[in-house]
Design an enzyme around this catalytic site. Structure first.
Site, PDB file in Angstrom:
ATOM      1  N   TYR A 135      50.067  81.168  24.387  1.00 17.65           N
ATOM      2  CA  TYR A 135      49.318  79.901  24.334  1.00 17.65           C
ATOM      3  C   TYR A 135      50.007  78.897  23.420  1.00 17.65           C
ATOM      4  O   TYR A 135      50.238  77.748  23.798  1.00 17.65           O
ATOM      5  CB  TYR A 135      47.902  80.214  23.847  1.00 17.65           C
ATOM      6  CG  TYR A 135      47.041  79.028  23.504  1.00 17.65           C
ATOM      7  CD1 TYR A 135      46.364  78.329  24.501  1.00 17.65           C
ATOM      8  CD2 TYR A 135      46.881  78.612  22.183  1.00 17.65           C
ATOM      9  CE1 TYR A 135      45.553  77.248  24.188  1.00 17.65           C
ATOM     10  CE2 TYR A 135      46.076  77.535  21.858  1.00 17.65           C
ATOM     11  CZ  TYR A 135      45.412  76.861  22.860  1.00 17.65           C
ATOM     12  OH  TYR A 135      44.606  75.786  22.557  1.00 17.65           O
ATOM     13  N   GLY A 170      39.744  70.289  33.295  1.00 20.25           N
ATOM     14  CA  GLY A 170      38.914  71.060  32.355  1.00 20.25           C
ATOM     15  C   GLY A 170      37.802  70.212  31.766  1.00 20.25           C
ATOM     16  O   GLY A 170      37.557  70.250  30.557  1.00 20.25           O
TER      17      GLY A 170
HETATM   18  N1  LIG Z   1      38.619  74.076  20.633  1.00 22.91           N
HETATM   19  C1  LIG Z   1      39.707  74.052  19.883  1.00 22.91           C
HETATM   20  O1  LIG Z   1      39.666  74.392  18.676  1.00 22.91           O
HETATM   21  C2  LIG Z   1      41.014  73.612  20.444  1.00 22.91           C
HETATM   22  C3  LIG Z   1      42.085  73.443  19.539  1.00 22.91           C
HETATM   23  C4  LIG Z   1      43.305  73.015  20.034  1.00 22.91           C
HETATM   24  C5  LIG Z   1      43.455  72.737  21.373  1.00 22.91           C
HETATM   25  N2  LIG Z   1      42.407  72.913  22.231  1.00 22.91           N
HETATM   26  C6  LIG Z   1      42.636  72.614  23.642  1.00 22.91           C
HETATM   27  O2  LIG Z   1      41.647  71.735  24.116  1.00 22.91           O
HETATM   28  C7  LIG Z   1      41.517  71.890  25.526  1.00 22.91           C
HETATM   29  C8  LIG Z   1      40.053  72.007  25.881  1.00 22.91           C
HETATM   30  O3  LIG Z   1      39.522  73.190  25.318  1.00 22.91           O
HETATM   31  P1  LIG Z   1      38.059  73.262  24.699  1.00 22.91           P
HETATM   32  O4  LIG Z   1      38.197  73.627  23.289  1.00 22.91           O
HETATM   33  O5  LIG Z   1      37.275  72.057  25.059  1.00 22.91           O
HETATM   34  O6  LIG Z   1      37.526  74.586  25.428  1.00 22.91           O
HETATM   35  P2  LIG Z   1      36.440  74.834  26.573  1.00 22.91           P
HETATM   36  O7  LIG Z   1      35.146  74.197  26.210  1.00 22.91           O
HETATM   37  O8  LIG Z   1      36.504  76.293  26.808  1.00 22.91           O
HETATM   38  O9  LIG Z   1      37.027  74.043  27.849  1.00 22.91           O
HETATM   39  C9  LIG Z   1      38.112  74.518  28.587  1.00 22.91           C
HETATM   40  C10 LIG Z   1      38.159  73.799  29.911  1.00 22.91           C
HETATM   41  O10 LIG Z   1      39.324  74.282  30.630  1.00 22.91           O
HETATM   42  C11 LIG Z   1      38.904  74.788  31.885  1.00 22.91           C
HETATM   43  N3  LIG Z   1      39.689  75.960  32.275  1.00 22.91           N
HETATM   44  C12 LIG Z   1      39.810  77.135  31.611  1.00 22.91           C
HETATM   45  N4  LIG Z   1      40.525  78.017  32.353  1.00 22.91           N
HETATM   46  C13 LIG Z   1      40.861  77.364  33.497  1.00 22.91           C
HETATM   47  C14 LIG Z   1      41.555  77.737  34.669  1.00 22.91           C
HETATM   48  N5  LIG Z   1      42.054  78.942  34.847  1.00 22.91           N
HETATM   49  N6  LIG Z   1      41.720  76.803  35.644  1.00 22.91           N
HETATM   50  C15 LIG Z   1      41.196  75.568  35.498  1.00 22.91           C
HETATM   51  N7  LIG Z   1      40.504  75.165  34.441  1.00 22.91           N
HETATM   52  C16 LIG Z   1      40.337  76.051  33.451  1.00 22.91           C
HETATM   53  C17 LIG Z   1      37.460  75.194  31.723  1.00 22.91           C
HETATM   54  O11 LIG Z   1      36.835  75.182  33.012  1.00 22.91           O
HETATM   55  P3  LIG Z   1      35.489  76.027  33.364  1.00 22.91           P
HETATM   56  O12 LIG Z   1      34.665  76.071  32.104  1.00 22.91           O
HETATM   57  O13 LIG Z   1      34.851  75.249  34.456  1.00 22.91           O
HETATM   58  O14 LIG Z   1      35.906  77.392  33.818  1.00 22.91           O
HETATM   59  C18 LIG Z   1      36.946  74.113  30.775  1.00 22.91           C
HETATM   60  O15 LIG Z   1      36.588  72.974  31.507  1.00 22.91           O
HETATM   61  C19 LIG Z   1      42.342  73.133  25.894  1.00 22.91           C
HETATM   62  O16 LIG Z   1      43.598  72.731  26.412  1.00 22.91           O
HETATM   63  C20 LIG Z   1      42.538  73.821  24.562  1.00 22.91           C
HETATM   64  O17 LIG Z   1      43.711  74.584  24.551  1.00 22.91           O
HETATM   65  C21 LIG Z   1      41.191  73.347  21.787  1.00 22.91           C
END
Ligand SMILES: NC(=O)c1ccc[n+]([C@@H]2O[C@H](COP(=O)([O-])OP(=O)(O)OC[C@H]3O[C@@H](n4cnc5c(N)ncnc54)[C@H](OP(=O)(O)O)[C@@H]3O)[C@@H](O)[C@H]2O)c1
Length: 255
Positions: free
Chosen positions: A161, A16
């Site tokens: 989730y 990701g």
């Molecule tokens: N943002 C927050 O507040 C927050 C809080 C707690 C935890 N997190 C965790 O942090 C991590 C990163 O999230 P983020 O906030 O940086 O969000 P993000 O910008 O939406 O990034 C998500 C990443 O995961 C990839 N992804 C999504 N669905 C996928 C699938 N079906 N198969 C393979 N890859 C997939 C996306 O790939 P593509 O874009 O190329 O499709 C993207 O690279 C996640 O595990 C999320 O649960 C985030």
């Protein structure tokens, strides 16, 4: 740590890595010398941009595409990693998503399985695939990206989730216990609310404002503020940190 040489000679796999936390983590490791396998799903443009930023910082990497909602995609990614011929020194299991805000009574078995596969099972089997070479070399780092949702159950519609993230935190501890004797350090980072596409897809602006107001630091986080912690956990400065879930949330939740 020296910006250029911290992870020289190492290979990192960041899932990701096309946006948000994963993109900043890939850059953080790549700009410090690691060769980064930049995994993405839909956004090749985002992954390309990360690779360019790493190259601009005199590093290098490679793009890998896979859908981690389903086990075929997980196996496909493992095969692509194998074909690079590179042993992974640093694994960051970051890919994750709510997929779709859904109340419990509306959950289908298929959606439940997709959320669990993306946020938990993919990390488990990618880790299983790269660990033997870490064991052989008696060195390696695994960092799982959990969530504050694992601590409080998550917002409405995020039940699968938050359940998956809770299990990912527990998996982190169990893995640390089993593989610490082999020189592998396993930890998790548990972000609070971070300004990424995740919230552009799933949260209303009012909810983000309320979250900022409920945070002692008065704001939500930036993706690089999580990436910096991941980089630290893979550094020499963190050499005695093992099996921890590090909460990074501006004081929103103190545990
Ligand atoms: N943002 C927050 O507040 C927050 C809080 C707690 C935890 N997190 C965790 O942090 C991590 C990163 O999230 P983020 O906030 O940086 O969000 P993000 O910008 O939406 O990034 C998500 C990443 O995961 C990839 N992804 C999504 N669905 C996928 C699938 N079906 N198969 C393979 N890859 C997939 C996306 O790939 P593509 O874009 O190329 O499709 C993207 O690279 C996640 O595990 C999320 O649960 C985030």
């Amino acid at each position: 740590m020296n910006e250029q040489t911290g992870f020289q000679g190492m290979t990192a796999l960041v899932t990701g890595a096309s946006s948000g936390i994963g993109a900043e983590t890939a850059y953080g490791l790549g700009s410090r010398g690691a060769f980064v396998l930049i995994h993405y799903h839909h956004h090749q443009d985002g992954a390309d941009e990360v690779l360019q930023r790493i190259r601009d910082a005199s590093g290098d990497g490679l793009l890998l595409q896979a859908d981690l909602n389903r086990m075929e995609g997980v196996h496909g990614l493992i095969e692509q990693v194998r074909k690079t011929g590179r042993a992974i020194d640093i694994l960051v299991n970051n890919a994750g998503s709510l997929i779709k805000r859904t109340r419990f009574l509306e959950f289908t078995e298929d959606l439940w399985n997709q959320v669990l596969t993306l946020n938990l099972t993919s990390a488990v089997f990618i880790t299983q695939a790269v660990l033997p070479q870490m064991v052989e070399r008696k060195k390696g780092f695994v960092v799982n990206i959990s969530s504050v949702a694992a601590r409080f159950g998550g917002g409405l519609g995020a039940l699968a989730y938050s359940t998956a993230k809770g299990a990912l935190s527990t998996f982190t501890k169990a893995l640390a216990r089993e593989f610490a004797p082999y020189g592998i350090r396993t930890n998790a980072v548990s972000p609070g609310t971070i300004d990424t596409n995740y919230h552009r897809n799933f949260s209303k602006p009012e909810a983000l404002e309320a979250c900022a107001a409920a945070t002692p630091m008065g704001r939500i986080g930036k993706p690089e503020e999580i990436a910096d912690v991941v980089v630290f956990l893979c550094s020499e400065g963190a050499r005695f940190i093992q099996g921890q879930v590090v909460e990074v949330n501006g004081g929103f939740l103190m545990v």
